[in-house]
Write a protein that holds these residues in place. Structure first.
Motif, PDB file in Angstrom:
ATOM      1  N   TYR A  52     -11.518   0.165  -2.562  1.00  0.00           N
ATOM      2  CA  TYR A  52     -10.348   1.005  -2.292  1.00  0.00           C
ATOM      3  C   TYR A  52     -10.131   0.997  -0.788  1.00  0.00           C
ATOM      4  O   TYR A  52     -11.026   1.370  -0.022  1.00  0.00           O
ATOM      5  CB  TYR A  52     -10.568   2.440  -2.771  1.00  0.00           C
ATOM      6  CG  TYR A  52     -10.918   2.545  -4.235  1.00  0.00           C
ATOM      7  CD1 TYR A  52      -9.975   2.266  -5.224  1.00  0.00           C
ATOM      8  CD2 TYR A  52     -12.197   2.916  -4.641  1.00  0.00           C
ATOM      9  CE1 TYR A  52     -10.303   2.358  -6.566  1.00  0.00           C
ATOM     10  CE2 TYR A  52     -12.527   3.019  -5.978  1.00  0.00           C
ATOM     11  CZ  TYR A  52     -11.575   2.740  -6.937  1.00  0.00           C
ATOM     12  OH  TYR A  52     -11.896   2.828  -8.272  1.00  0.00           O
ATOM     13  N   VAL A  53      -8.976   0.549  -0.371  1.00  0.00           N
ATOM     14  CA  VAL A  53      -8.629   0.493   1.049  1.00  0.00           C
ATOM     15  C   VAL A  53      -8.206   1.889   1.499  1.00  0.00           C
ATOM     16  O   VAL A  53      -7.494   2.591   0.772  1.00  0.00           O
ATOM     17  CB  VAL A  53      -7.481  -0.515   1.263  1.00  0.00           C
ATOM     18  CG1 VAL A  53      -6.999  -0.512   2.697  1.00  0.00           C
ATOM     19  CG2 VAL A  53      -7.913  -1.900   0.842  1.00  0.00           C
ATOM     20  N   ALA A  54      -8.638   2.293   2.675  1.00  0.00           N
ATOM     21  CA  ALA A  54      -8.221   3.588   3.226  1.00  0.00           C
ATOM     22  C   ALA A  54      -6.697   3.658   3.249  1.00  0.00           C
ATOM     23  O   ALA A  54      -6.015   2.669   3.557  1.00  0.00           O
ATOM     24  CB  ALA A  54      -8.801   3.779   4.619  1.00  0.00           C
ATOM     25  N   LEU A  61      -1.937  -4.371   5.373  1.00  0.00           N
ATOM     26  CA  LEU A  61      -2.555  -5.583   4.825  1.00  0.00           C
ATOM     27  C   LEU A  61      -1.516  -6.499   4.197  1.00  0.00           C
ATOM     28  O   LEU A  61      -0.455  -6.036   3.766  1.00  0.00           O
ATOM     29  CB  LEU A  61      -3.592  -5.185   3.759  1.00  0.00           C
ATOM     30  CG  LEU A  61      -4.747  -4.326   4.255  1.00  0.00           C
ATOM     31  CD1 LEU A  61      -5.626  -3.922   3.084  1.00  0.00           C
ATOM     32  CD2 LEU A  61      -5.560  -5.061   5.306  1.00  0.00           C
ATOM     33  N   PRO A  62      -1.818  -7.788   4.117  1.00  0.00           N
ATOM     34  CA  PRO A  62      -0.897  -8.698   3.427  1.00  0.00           C
ATOM     35  C   PRO A  62      -0.735  -8.264   1.970  1.00  0.00           C
ATOM     36  O   PRO A  62      -1.651  -7.680   1.377  1.00  0.00           O
ATOM     37  CB  PRO A  62      -1.602 -10.057   3.506  1.00  0.00           C
ATOM     38  CG  PRO A  62      -2.660  -9.914   4.543  1.00  0.00           C
ATOM     39  CD  PRO A  62      -3.009  -8.465   4.627  1.00  0.00           C
ATOM     40  N   ALA A  63       0.415  -8.554   1.408  1.00  0.00           N
ATOM     41  CA  ALA A  63       0.686  -8.191   0.016  1.00  0.00           C
ATOM     42  C   ALA A  63      -0.272  -8.916  -0.927  1.00  0.00           C
ATOM     43  O   ALA A  63      -0.751 -10.013  -0.629  1.00  0.00           O
ATOM     44  CB  ALA A  63       2.130  -8.540  -0.339  1.00  0.00           C
ATOM     45  N   LYS A  64      -0.538  -8.300  -2.057  1.00  0.00           N
ATOM     46  CA  LYS A  64      -1.374  -8.923  -3.085  1.00  0.00           C
ATOM     47  C   LYS A  64      -0.602 -10.071  -3.718  1.00  0.00           C
ATOM     48  O   LYS A  64       0.579  -9.942  -4.020  1.00  0.00           O
ATOM     49  CB  LYS A  64      -1.712  -7.919  -4.189  1.00  0.00           C
ATOM     50  CG  LYS A  64      -2.520  -6.742  -3.748  1.00  0.00           C
ATOM     51  CD  LYS A  64      -2.645  -5.740  -4.901  1.00  0.00           C
ATOM     52  CE  LYS A  64      -2.984  -4.374  -4.354  1.00  0.00           C
ATOM     53  NZ  LYS A  64      -2.823  -3.317  -5.355  1.00  0.00           N
ATOM     54  N   PRO A  80      -3.519   1.609  -8.270  1.00  0.00           N
ATOM     55  CA  PRO A  80      -2.394   0.682  -8.076  1.00  0.00           C
ATOM     56  C   PRO A  80      -2.004   0.441  -6.624  1.00  0.00           C
ATOM     57  O   PRO A  80      -1.484  -0.612  -6.281  1.00  0.00           O
ATOM     58  CB  PRO A  80      -1.234   1.338  -8.834  1.00  0.00           C
ATOM     59  CG  PRO A  80      -1.746   2.588  -9.443  1.00  0.00           C
ATOM     60  CD  PRO A  80      -3.181   2.763  -9.083  1.00  0.00           C
ATOM     61  N   ASN A  81      -2.274   1.388  -5.754  1.00  0.00           N
ATOM     62  CA  ASN A  81      -1.895   1.244  -4.349  1.00  0.00           C
ATOM     63  C   ASN A  81      -3.059   0.816  -3.457  1.00  0.00           C
ATOM     64  O   ASN A  81      -2.877   0.009  -2.555  1.00  0.00           O
ATOM     65  CB  ASN A  81      -1.328   2.564  -3.806  1.00  0.00           C
ATOM     66  CG  ASN A  81      -0.055   2.955  -4.515  1.00  0.00           C
ATOM     67  OD1 ASN A  81       0.800   2.127  -4.782  1.00  0.00           O
ATOM     68  ND2 ASN A  81       0.057   4.230  -4.859  1.00  0.00           N
ATOM     69  N   ARG A  82      -4.239   1.353  -3.692  1.00  0.00           N
ATOM     70  CA  ARG A  82      -5.347   1.160  -2.746  1.00  0.00           C
ATOM     71  C   ARG A  82      -6.335   0.073  -3.139  1.00  0.00           C
ATOM     72  O   ARG A  82      -7.136  -0.354  -2.309  1.00  0.00           O
ATOM     73  CB  ARG A  82      -6.095   2.484  -2.560  1.00  0.00           C
ATOM     74  CG  ARG A  82      -5.224   3.560  -1.930  1.00  0.00           C
ATOM     75  CD  ARG A  82      -5.961   4.881  -1.737  1.00  0.00           C
ATOM     76  NE  ARG A  82      -7.229   4.669  -1.083  1.00  0.00           N
ATOM     77  CZ  ARG A  82      -8.372   5.218  -1.498  1.00  0.00           C
ATOM     78  NH1 ARG A  82      -8.427   6.012  -2.528  1.00  0.00           N
ATOM     79  NH2 ARG A  82      -9.492   4.977  -0.833  1.00  0.00           N
ATOM     80  N   VAL A  99     -11.154   0.296   6.972  1.00  0.00           N
ATOM     81  CA  VAL A  99     -12.117   1.092   6.217  1.00  0.00           C
ATOM     82  C   VAL A  99     -11.880   0.832   4.738  1.00  0.00           C
ATOM     83  O   VAL A  99     -10.750   0.942   4.251  1.00  0.00           O
ATOM     84  CB  VAL A  99     -11.953   2.607   6.521  1.00  0.00           C
ATOM     85  CG1 VAL A  99     -12.915   3.437   5.676  1.00  0.00           C
ATOM     86  CG2 VAL A  99     -12.146   2.880   8.002  1.00  0.00           C
ATOM     87  N   VAL A 100     -12.958   0.464   4.039  1.00  0.00           N
ATOM     88  CA  VAL A 100     -12.890   0.243   2.597  1.00  0.00           C
ATOM     89  C   VAL A 100     -14.005   1.027   1.915  1.00  0.00           C
ATOM     90  O   VAL A 100     -15.082   1.203   2.484  1.00  0.00           O
ATOM     91  CB  VAL A 100     -12.995  -1.261   2.218  1.00  0.00           C
ATOM     92  CG1 VAL A 100     -11.818  -2.048   2.803  1.00  0.00           C
ATOM     93  CG2 VAL A 100     -14.305  -1.863   2.672  1.00  0.00           C
ATOM     94  N   GLN A 101     -13.725   1.501   0.716  1.00  0.00           N
ATOM     95  CA  GLN A 101     -14.724   2.239  -0.052  1.00  0.00           C
ATOM     96  C   GLN A 101     -14.965   1.531  -1.367  1.00  0.00           C
ATOM     97  O   GLN A 101     -14.021   1.124  -2.055  1.00  0.00           O
ATOM     98  CB  GLN A 101     -14.269   3.664  -0.294  1.00  0.00           C
ATOM     99  CG  GLN A 101     -15.312   4.484  -1.029  1.00  0.00           C
ATOM    100  CD  GLN A 101     -15.044   5.957  -1.003  1.00  0.00           C
ATOM    101  OE1 GLN A 101     -13.959   6.402  -0.655  1.00  0.00           O
ATOM    102  NE2 GLN A 101     -16.033   6.747  -1.375  1.00  0.00           N
TER     103      GLN A 101
END
Length: 107
Positions: A52-54, A61-64, A80-82, A99-101
């Motif tokens: 999960y991205v902060a 970040l670049p799009a998925k 759906p977002n993070r 920061v990523v969790q």
């Protein structure tokens, strides 16, 4: 080089420098960060490097791409977002401070 903070599900933080050109997944692997299994080795063929991205980083970040979206369907409790796959996030100076969790578990 970017300083990236990886946060385990229990809240343990690991702040490491990751060289440009590597992926966020490789940064975790090379620094023995628990919680990112990376079973496929970065081929975007599984979801075991899910994080999960902060919130403040989501729009930076670049799009998925479609393949990442498809693999996230197999992740544990994707947001759906993070949610992102760390194998798809290439490190550049622009990621300094990311920061990523990690989720509770990887599937």
């Amino acid at each position: 080089m970017a300083k990236i903070t990886y946060i385990e599900h229990d809240g343990t933080k690991h702040e490491v420098d990751v060289a440009n050109g590597l992926t966020v997944m490789e940064g975790a692997r090379d620094n023995d960060i628990p919680g990112i299994e990376a079973d496929c080795g970065g081929a975007c063929a599984c979801s075991t490097c899910h994080v999960y991205v902060a919130e403040e980083w989501v729009g930076k970040l670049p799009a998925k791409e479609a393949m990442e979206e498809d693999m996230l369907d197999f992740a544990f409790e994707p947001d759906p977002n993070r949610s992102r796959l760390t194998c798809q996030l290439q490190v550049t100076d622009a990621l300094d401070g990311l920061v990523v969790q990690m989720p509770e578990k990887q599937i």
